[in-house]
Design a protein around this motif. Structure first.
Motif, PDB file in Angstrom:
ATOM      1  N   ASN A  47       0.830  -1.219   0.000  1.00 45.97           N
ATOM      2  CA  ASN A  47       0.000   0.000   0.000  1.00 45.97           C
ATOM      3  C   ASN A  47       0.862   1.266   0.000  1.00 45.97           C
ATOM      4  N   SER A  48       1.867   1.272  -0.867  1.00 43.10           N
ATOM      5  CA  SER A  48       2.796   2.406  -1.052  1.00 43.10           C
ATOM      6  C   SER A  48       3.638   2.727   0.177  1.00 43.10           C
ATOM      7  N   VAL A  49       3.678   1.835   1.145  1.00 35.87           N
ATOM      8  CA  VAL A  49       4.555   2.063   2.318  1.00 35.87           C
ATOM      9  C   VAL A  49       5.727   1.093   2.222  1.00 35.87           C
ATOM     10  N   ASP A  50       6.935   1.599   2.556  1.00 32.24           N
ATOM     11  CA  ASP A  50       8.155   0.817   2.430  1.00 32.24           C
ATOM     12  C   ASP A  50       8.461   0.095   3.759  1.00 32.24           C
ATOM     13  N   TYR A  51       8.755  -1.195   3.667  1.00 34.54           N
ATOM     14  CA  TYR A  51       9.095  -1.969   4.865  1.00 34.54           C
ATOM     15  C   TYR A  51      10.477  -2.587   4.698  1.00 34.54           C
ATOM     16  N   GLU A  52      11.307  -2.454   5.751  1.00 32.00           N
ATOM     17  CA  GLU A  52      12.609  -3.135   5.740  1.00 32.00           C
ATOM     18  C   GLU A  52      12.505  -4.309   6.698  1.00 32.00           C
ATOM     19  N   LEU A  53      12.961  -5.465   6.228  1.00 32.85           N
ATOM     20  CA  LEU A  53      12.795  -6.693   6.998  1.00 32.85           C
ATOM     21  C   LEU A  53      14.165  -7.289   7.308  1.00 32.85           C
ATOM     22  N   VAL A  54      14.412  -7.613   8.577  1.00 32.25           N
ATOM     23  CA  VAL A  54      15.697  -8.193   8.974  1.00 32.25           C
ATOM     24  C   VAL A  54      15.467  -9.634   9.416  1.00 32.25           C
ATOM     25  N   ASP A  55      16.178 -10.581   8.803  1.00 26.16           N
ATOM     26  CA  ASP A  55      16.042 -12.012   9.125  1.00 26.16           C
ATOM     27  C   ASP A  55      17.088 -12.349  10.193  1.00 26.16           C
ATOM     28  N   LEU A  56      16.640 -12.654  11.407  1.00 22.65           N
ATOM     29  CA  LEU A  56      17.589 -12.945  12.494  1.00 22.65           C
ATOM     30  C   LEU A  56      17.944 -14.436  12.502  1.00 22.65           C
ATOM     31  N   PRO A  57      19.094 -14.795  13.115  1.00 24.91           N
ATOM     32  CA  PRO A  57      19.456 -16.220  13.141  1.00 24.91           C
ATOM     33  C   PRO A  57      18.437 -17.060  13.907  1.00 24.91           C
ATOM     34  N   GLY A  58      18.302 -18.329  13.531  1.00 30.42           N
ATOM     35  CA  GLY A  58      17.365 -19.238  14.211  1.00 30.42           C
ATOM     36  C   GLY A  58      17.865 -19.576  15.611  1.00 30.42           C
ATOM     37  N   ILE A  59      17.019 -19.393  16.611  1.00 35.65           N
ATOM     38  CA  ILE A  59      17.434 -19.648  18.004  1.00 35.65           C
ATOM     39  C   ILE A  59      16.278 -20.278  18.794  1.00 35.65           C
ATOM     40  N   TYR A  60      16.636 -21.032  19.829  1.00 37.46           N
ATOM     41  CA  TYR A  60      15.608 -21.617  20.702  1.00 37.46           C
ATOM     42  C   TYR A  60      15.353 -20.734  21.916  1.00 37.46           C
ATOM     43  N   SER A  61      16.351 -19.912  22.266  1.00 41.59           N
ATOM     44  CA  SER A  61      16.238 -19.113  23.481  1.00 41.59           C
ATOM     45  C   SER A  61      17.000 -17.802  23.296  1.00 41.59           C
ATOM     46  N   LEU A  62      16.559 -16.777  23.986  1.00 42.36           N
ATOM     47  CA  LEU A  62      17.255 -15.481  23.890  1.00 42.36           C
ATOM     48  C   LEU A  62      18.298 -15.311  24.982  1.00 42.36           C
ATOM     49  N   THR A  63      18.338 -16.269  25.901  1.00 43.80           N
ATOM     50  CA  THR A  63      19.385 -16.217  26.919  1.00 43.80           C
ATOM     51  C   THR A  63      20.290 -17.415  26.709  1.00 43.80           C
ATOM     52  N   THR A  64      21.563 -17.201  26.911  1.00 45.26           N
ATOM     53  CA  THR A  64      22.477 -18.337  26.791  1.00 45.26           C
ATOM     54  C   THR A  64      23.544 -18.234  27.865  1.00 45.26           C
ATOM     55  N   VAL A  65      23.885 -19.388  28.434  1.00 44.80           N
ATOM     56  CA  VAL A  65      24.954 -19.382  29.431  1.00 44.80           C
ATOM     57  C   VAL A  65      26.274 -19.791  28.769  1.00 44.80           C
ATOM     58  N   SER A  66      26.183 -20.245  27.502  1.00 47.95           N
ATOM     59  CA  SER A  66      27.414 -20.694  26.841  1.00 47.95           C
ATOM     60  C   SER A  66      28.119 -19.511  26.183  1.00 47.95           C
ATOM     61  N   GLN A  67      29.429 -19.626  26.099  1.00 45.16           N
ATOM     62  CA  GLN A  67      30.241 -18.562  25.480  1.00 45.16           C
ATOM     63  C   GLN A  67      30.068 -18.561  23.966  1.00 45.16           C
ATOM     64  N   THR A  68      29.571 -19.684  23.421  1.00 46.39           N
ATOM     65  CA  THR A  68      29.520 -19.821  21.965  1.00 46.39           C
ATOM     66  C   THR A  68      28.172 -19.396  21.376  1.00 46.39           C
ATOM     67  N   GLY A  69      27.281 -18.889  22.223  1.00 44.56           N
ATOM     68  CA  GLY A  69      25.944 -18.559  21.734  1.00 44.56           C
ATOM     69  C   GLY A  69      25.890 -17.274  20.926  1.00 44.56           C
ATOM     70  N   GLU A  70      26.627 -17.246  19.802  1.00 46.82           N
ATOM     71  CA  GLU A  70      26.688 -16.023  18.977  1.00 46.82           C
ATOM     72  C   GLU A  70      25.328 -15.678  18.373  1.00 46.82           C
ATOM     73  N   ASP A  71      24.628 -16.711  17.903  1.00 44.67           N
ATOM     74  CA  ASP A  71      23.329 -16.480  17.263  1.00 44.67           C
ATOM     75  C   ASP A  71      22.356 -15.841  18.249  1.00 44.67           C
ATOM     76  N   GLU A  72      22.342 -16.375  19.473  1.00 46.79           N
ATOM     77  CA  GLU A  72      21.439 -15.856  20.501  1.00 46.79           C
ATOM     78  C   GLU A  72      21.777 -14.402  20.830  1.00 46.79           C
ATOM     79  N   ARG A  73      23.098 -14.133  20.908  1.00 45.14           N
ATOM     80  CA  ARG A  73      23.533 -12.773  21.260  1.00 45.14           C
ATOM     81  C   ARG A  73      23.163 -11.779  20.158  1.00 45.14           C
TER      82      ARG A  73
END
Ligand code: GTP
Ligand code: MG
Length: 332
Positions: A47-73
């Motif tokens: 409808n003539s409005v511009d939308y920018e869409l960002v595809d974030l990495p696939g994750i199961y949780s937004l908190t991580t205790v592991s040092q390797t949780g780059e996707d979550e971070r």
């Protein structure tokens, strides 16, 4: 004017398929700063409005205790940065309960969320029905059902996004922890709010969960005030505070999915189910088993004796007389 929104969801729930369905070939692919996680940004016009869409990495949780949780971070930092006006949380309809764990965290993050229930075709094949309207009412946020791979429901989603961005709101559902965690959370939130955290509610949760980087993000004075609260609460939960926090989410999502999901397996119990329920009962099961054994014993003792003569004559006739005559006939 351009609206910015992001897509977040579990791995393999159809984020990229939806992203492609919305944006077509209008995409840029790069990396998130400082990490080797792919960043995809796309555009579409509705409808003539511009939308920018960002595809974030696939994750199961937004908190991580592991040092390797780059996707979550990456996902966590981007959502909290509020560069996107709203989050599209995509869930797999054939695995609703597991996917809603992330939704529960988005609710805790207090960001504007829309829910997209994808893979309705897969759910249908598995005889799972989801009451989309009831789900929206329970969460208190807009919800749409789609089949991203067939682009079904994509137009309705575009309409939903456009309407939502007129006046973005937070989901109405709230999450309650055990009273001791609620109390500690409130105290920690006050402490971090005092030193200017932009997301004190969420940071207090991360601190209680021991999420990677949360404690390190505090200045020394705040940490000295917050740590005794965490340690005291941790002790109350015998060192399993993170599990107790996660448990509150699991309970909430179990409630929500039980209310909105209907599986064909939930059909009324069959006669076999009813019998199983009685004979496999923890208390009644063993006495019933003994009764059955006793009945079998009585049966063999009393009724079995009536057939002894019959079997005696039958076996004697066939095996002894019959076999003897057979041997004689062949001249042995
Ligand atoms: N049957 C069916 N398949 C789908 C649907 N949406 C996506 N898929 C398929 O599911 C698979 C995963 O889809 P993706 O879009 O790559 O999922 P994703 O969430 O981006 O996955 P990651 O980026 O790895 O986390 C692909 O094979 C898609 O074709 C749907 O609605 N129905
Ligand atoms: Mg993807």
């Amino acid at each position: 004017m351009k609206h910015i929104i992001c897509i977040v969801g579990n791995p393999n729930c159809g984020k990229t398929t939806l992203f492609n369905a919305l944006t077509g070939s209008h995409q840029d692919v790069g990396n998130w700063p400082g990490v080797t996680v792919e960043k995809k940004v796309g555009h579409y016009v509705h409808n003539s409005v511009d939308y920018e869409l960002v595809d974030l990495p696939g994750i199961y949780s937004l908190t991580t205790v592991s040092q390797t949780g780059e996707d979550e971070r990456v996902a966590r930092d981007y959502i909290l940065s509020q560069q996107a006006e709203a989050v599209i949380n995509i869930v797999d309809a054939s695995n609703l309960e597991r996917n809603l764990y992330l939704t529960a965290q988005l609710i805790e993050m207090r960001v504007p969320v829309m829910l997209v229930v994808n893979m309705l075709d897969v759910a249908k094949k598995r005889k799972i029905e989801i009451d989309i309207e009831a789900l929206g009412n329970m969460l208190g946020c807009p919800v749409v059902g789609i089949v991203a791979s067939r682009e079904q429901g994509v137009f309705a989603l575009k309409e939903m996004i456009a309407a939502f961005l007129q006046n973005p709101s937070l989901p109405k559902l709230s999450l309650r922890y055990a009273p001791a965690i609620e109390a500690a959370h409130k105290q920690i939130e006050e402490q971090v709010k005092g030193v200017g955290s932009e997301h004190p509610h969420w940071l207090a949760i991360e601190l209680l969960e021991g999420a990677n980087g949360a404690r390190e993000s505090l200045d020394a004075d705040t940490r000295a005030r917050v740590m005794p609260i965490i340690e005291r609460t941790e002790k109350e939960f015998s060192g399993n505070l993170d599990i107790a926090v996660a448990d509150a989410r699991y309970k909430l999502v179990a409630q929500v999915s039980a209310a909105v999901e209907h599986k064909a397996g939930d059909l009324p119990a069959t006669l076999t189910d009813k019998i199983d329920k009685i004979v496999l009962n923890r208390i009644a099961g063993f006495p019933i088993f003994l009764c059955i054994i006793y009945c079998m014993f009585l049966f063999t003792q009393n009724l079995g004796s009536a057939f002894i003569d019959f079997f005696d004559i039958l076996v004697g006739g066939v095996m002894v007389t019959g076999f003897g005559e057979l041997l004689e006939a062949i001249g042995v």
